[in-house]
Design a protein around this motif. Structure first.
Motif, PDB file in Angstrom:
ATOM      1  N   ASN A   1      33.516 -10.035  -6.525  1.00  0.00           N
ATOM      2  CA  ASN A   1      32.062 -10.174  -6.482  1.00  0.00           C
ATOM      3  C   ASN A   1      31.616 -11.559  -6.053  1.00  0.00           C
ATOM      4  OD1 ASN A   1      30.717  -7.628  -7.405  1.00  0.00           O
ATOM      5  ND2 ASN A   1      32.155  -7.879  -9.099  1.00  0.00           N
ATOM      6  N   GLU A   2      32.437 -12.556  -6.267  1.00  0.00           N
ATOM      7  CA  GLU A   2      32.060 -13.923  -5.918  1.00  0.00           C
ATOM      8  C   GLU A   2      32.265 -14.178  -4.429  1.00  0.00           C
ATOM      9  OE1 GLU A   2      32.062 -13.156  -9.757  1.00  0.00           O
ATOM     10  OE2 GLU A   2      33.987 -13.124  -8.701  1.00  0.00           O
ATOM     11  N   VAL A   3      33.419 -13.786  -3.897  1.00  0.00           N
ATOM     12  CA  VAL A   3      33.699 -13.984  -2.474  1.00  0.00           C
ATOM     13  C   VAL A   3      32.841 -13.055  -1.630  1.00  0.00           C
ATOM     14  CG1 VAL A   3      35.458 -13.663  -0.707  1.00  0.00           C
ATOM     15  CG2 VAL A   3      36.016 -14.909  -2.787  1.00  0.00           C
ATOM     16  N   GLY A   4      32.704 -11.794  -2.083  1.00  0.00           N
ATOM     17  CA  GLY A   4      31.909 -10.836  -1.335  1.00  0.00           C
ATOM     18  C   GLY A   4      32.697 -10.155  -0.234  1.00  0.00           C
TER      19      GLY A   4
ATOM     20  N   LEU B   1      27.920  -9.516   3.794  1.00  0.00           N
ATOM     21  CA  LEU B   1      26.915  -8.665   3.146  1.00  0.00           C
ATOM     22  C   LEU B   1      26.681  -9.032   1.691  1.00  0.00           C
ATOM     23  CD1 LEU B   1      27.869  -5.148   4.588  1.00  0.00           C
ATOM     24  CD2 LEU B   1      26.194  -6.781   5.457  1.00  0.00           C
ATOM     25  N   THR B   2      27.657  -9.657   1.044  1.00  0.00           N
ATOM     26  CA  THR B   2      27.507 -10.046  -0.357  1.00  0.00           C
ATOM     27  C   THR B   2      28.256 -11.356  -0.597  1.00  0.00           C
ATOM     28  OG1 THR B   2      29.483  -8.843  -1.086  1.00  0.00           O
ATOM     29  CG2 THR B   2      27.392  -7.646  -1.135  1.00  0.00           C
TER      30      THR B   2
ATOM     31  N   ASP C   1      39.834  -4.734  -6.313  1.00  0.00           N
ATOM     32  CA  ASP C   1      40.630  -5.501  -5.357  1.00  0.00           C
ATOM     33  C   ASP C   1      39.815  -5.672  -4.077  1.00  0.00           C
ATOM     34  OD1 ASP C   1      42.406  -6.522  -3.501  1.00  0.00           O
ATOM     35  OD2 ASP C   1      44.004  -5.100  -3.949  1.00  0.00           O
ATOM     36  N   PRO C   2      39.449  -6.911  -3.704  1.00  0.00           N
ATOM     37  CA  PRO C   2      38.607  -7.086  -2.507  1.00  0.00           C
ATOM     38  C   PRO C   2      39.272  -6.613  -1.220  1.00  0.00           C
ATOM     39  CG  PRO C   2      39.469  -9.198  -3.281  1.00  0.00           C
ATOM     40  CD  PRO C   2      39.795  -8.197  -4.334  1.00  0.00           C
TER      41      PRO C   2
ATOM     42  N   PRO D   1      31.823  -1.662 -10.967  1.00  0.00           N
ATOM     43  CA  PRO D   1      32.527  -2.873 -10.552  1.00  0.00           C
ATOM     44  C   PRO D   1      31.789  -3.718  -9.516  1.00  0.00           C
ATOM     45  CG  PRO D   1      33.588  -0.913  -9.651  1.00  0.00           C
ATOM     46  CD  PRO D   1      32.574  -0.439 -10.627  1.00  0.00           C
ATOM     47  N   LEU D   2      30.813  -3.130  -8.809  1.00  0.00           N
ATOM     48  CA  LEU D   2      30.034  -3.906  -7.841  1.00  0.00           C
ATOM     49  C   LEU D   2      28.926  -4.718  -8.508  1.00  0.00           C
ATOM     50  CD1 LEU D   2      29.628  -1.289  -4.953  1.00  0.00           C
ATOM     51  CD2 LEU D   2      31.054  -3.341  -4.921  1.00  0.00           C
TER      52      LEU D   2
END
Length: 610
Positions: A155-158, A184-185, A274-275, A297-298
């Motif tokens: 969530n931090e890296v996006g 996008l995030t 897992d990104p 999780p998002l």
């Protein structure tokens, strides 16, 4: 007469010749249309996508990098596929896929290239590249996708994704084209301009079989791509991985900050994902799975979840009252048990003892003195006047609005004000007995884990914080440019902070024994936040702390949902992360705390009680 006719005929031939010469000159010299059409038959224009900037942790360990992939481009007018079945076998698609993709490409343009197949892996391209020449009208366009060195920090890296029609409409710079990708995030979105780089263009000459023969006009018309800039983040990658391990199987959040700089060392939102799943060909498949996951999780709980602060907010009540001068740090106040349910005994309390024992009734009196200072002629006029001052003071601590972290989506929580209670109860129809639950961090108060970690940093700094952030420098061509962040002062002085810190040190010993580290003094405060849901019997476990207490290097907040008492799950998790950061390892004699967290042993007693 015949002589005149001969001259007329000769003149007509000359005129026709001149017309043909003029037309030929116009076609070959003036009008480039036919030249361009001829060149388009032998020249492929390839967009050179830049390498997206990399991301590193605070110790310059790689977090995010690029992996090569390939888009198979098609120019419908030039397509000649003698054996469609062989083409489909080679590219692992069905005939229906082939026909649908060709229809889409023709609808876009019969003469302009568009993506026929996207995001072929480097391995798959290696399998097909020697056979691609057999299929006229198709060629490969290289680009990259993001990969992650560890399955953390999602969530931090996006993540990045293809630009939408709406994105193209809003792009006033006209940078993006259909088929481009953007952040996008997370950090990918916030630092998009720095990360994306500048694309280039190359033109390649190919023969009738589509085999590349070299650069068109020796590359005179080509432009080189410019790679994106790198981000040096504030994250400690190993500490982040450890924190995510501790939170596995739980719902909640961990935020750790270096109080001296505002640099975020750890930011965990649990559960996560897992990104690498949202990178590459299967983005759509995995995105839907993750989006539909009922554990959300998002949802970045660190900056988007709003919880009651619980007893940790008692430190804020004390600091506001001290700023207002309605109490003294060492003033003894007699406390009875008649107003609120309380685990603390009746007796004489000052600030430190009130925090140590987390006395509900002591802080009931502390807030009452803040909002009822006798300015109004009744409690119904006096309380709103005092609450207005209280609300403004609470907001100076960073509550009630986003702190300004460098990822989007941060919420501000809720700090109730006079207007809120007027709407709820009517003007002059409410007083302190209506709002007293605020004194112990309940009621209408809502905060985020980031704000609570920031509160710990404020107390560690004795009255100020630096805007929390995830990136500390931008790197270009090997040179790092540090970023600057604002310092915010929260009160009128710092002389009463020692009493607050003393109370927090004593509180850890009294109420969070499992969190104790004998050779690392920790200043902390437990809390229990009501979950507000009738179908979930357990409240949320809350703990905030900083350490070492006499020279703070880390400030931390932990929320563990439905885990009960703050000194249990959250307190132990925080102490493990503190020890790991300050010492670099967990002492063997205290390693049993890991088992307590990893195996969720704190739930056993709670389940028996409920």
């Amino acid at each position: 007469m015949l002589e005149n006719r001969r001259y007329i005929i000769q003149g007509l031939f000359i005129l026709i010749g001149v017309v043909f010469l003029v037309k030929l000159f116009a076609l070959q010299v003036v009008d480039k249309t036919y030249q361009m059409k001829a060149e388009r038959n032998i020249v492929h224009t390839i967009v050179e996508y830049p390498f997206r900037g990399l991301m590193y942790d605070r110790n310059e360990k790689l977090i995010v990098y690029n992996e090569p992939i390939y888009d198979i481009m098609v120019v419908p007018r030039d397509v000649h596929v003698a054996d469609t079945a062989e083409f489909c076998r080679l590219f692992d698609i069905t005939k229906e896929d082939f026909l649908a993709n060709m229809k889409k490409a023709r609808a876009y343009s019969p003469v302009k290239p568009s993506a026929f197949l996207k995001k072929l892996s480097h391995q798959k391209y290696a399998e097909i590249q020697d056979n691609l020449y057999q299929f006229n009208g198709f060629y490969a366009n290289p680009r990259t996708v993001r990969r992650y060195t560890k399955p953390i920090l999602a969530n931090e890296v996006g993540y990045i994704g293809e630009v939408s029609p709406r994105d193209l409409e809003l792009d006033t710079t006209n940078y993006y084209k259909s088929g481009d990708y953007k952040g996008l995030t997370g950090l990918e979105q916030y630092y998009e301009k720095e990360l994306r780089g500048e694309r280039g263009v190359s033109r390649k000459v190919v023969n009738v079989n589509g085999i590349e023969k070299g650069n068109f006009k020796n590359g005179e018309l080509d432009t080189a791509s410019t790679p994106g800039k790198n981000l040096i983040t504030t994250i400690d990658l190993e500490l982040q991985a450890y924190a995510e391990k501790l939170m596995a199987g739980s719902r909640g959040s961990v935020v750790a900050i270096d109080p001296k700089t505002g640099e975020i060392l750890v930011m965990v939102s649990a559960p996560s994902y897992d990104p690498n799943l949202l990178s590459g060909k299967n983005f759509g498949k995995y995105f839907q799975q993750i989006k539909n996951d009922t554990t959300a999780p998002l949802f970045n709980r660190a900056i988007q979840a709003k919880y009651p602060p619980g007893s940790i907010f008692k430190t804020v009540q004390a600091l506001i009252a001290l700023d207002e001068g309605v109490i003294d740090a060492y003033e003894p106040i007699k406390v009875t048990l008649g107003r609120l349910g309380d685990h603390a005994p009746a007796g004489m309390y000052d600030v430190a003892r009130g925090i140590e024992h987390s006395s509900n009734n002591y802080f009931w009196e502390v807030m009452r003195r803040t909002v009822n200072q006798g300015v109004g002629n009744s409690i119904f006029t006096d309380t709103p006047i005092g609450l207005e001052k209280w609300t403004a003071a609470v907001k100076r601590f960073g509550f009630g609005s986003p702190l300004g972290i460098d990822i989007k989506g941060e919420v501000g929580g809720t700090v109730p004000d006079v207007n809120m209670y007027n709407l709820m109860h009517g003007e002059r129809r409410w007083a302190y007995p209506t709002i007293y639950s605020l004194s112990i961090g309940q009621g209408e108060l809502e905060v985020t884990p980031l704000q609570v970690a920031n509160l710990a940093a404020i107390i560690a700094n004795k009255g100020y914080y630096i805007t929390p952030h995830l990136v500390k420098a931008i790197e270009e061509n090997g040179v790092q440019k540090p970023l600057q962040f604002e310092k915010h002062y929260t009160g009128k002085g710092d002389e009463y902070y020692p009493a607050i810190i003393d109370g927090m040190v004593r509180a850890v010993k009294r109420t969070a024994g499992r969190a104790l580290i004998p050779d690392i003094p920790i200043a902390g405060k437990t809390g229990t936040a009501e979950n507000g849901k009738k179908d979930e019997t357990l409240d949320h476990s809350v703990f905030m702390a900083f350490a070492p207490a006499d020279d703070p290097k880390i400030a931390i907040a932990v929320y563990t949902e439905n885990a009960g008492w703050g000194g249990g799950a959250s307190g132990v998790t925080a102490s493990l992360i503190i020890e790991k950061y300050l010492r670099g390892y967990i002492k063997e004699t205290w390693a049993k705390r890991e088992d307590y967290i990893l195996n969720k042993k704190y739930l056993i007693g709670l389940q028996q009680e409920n």
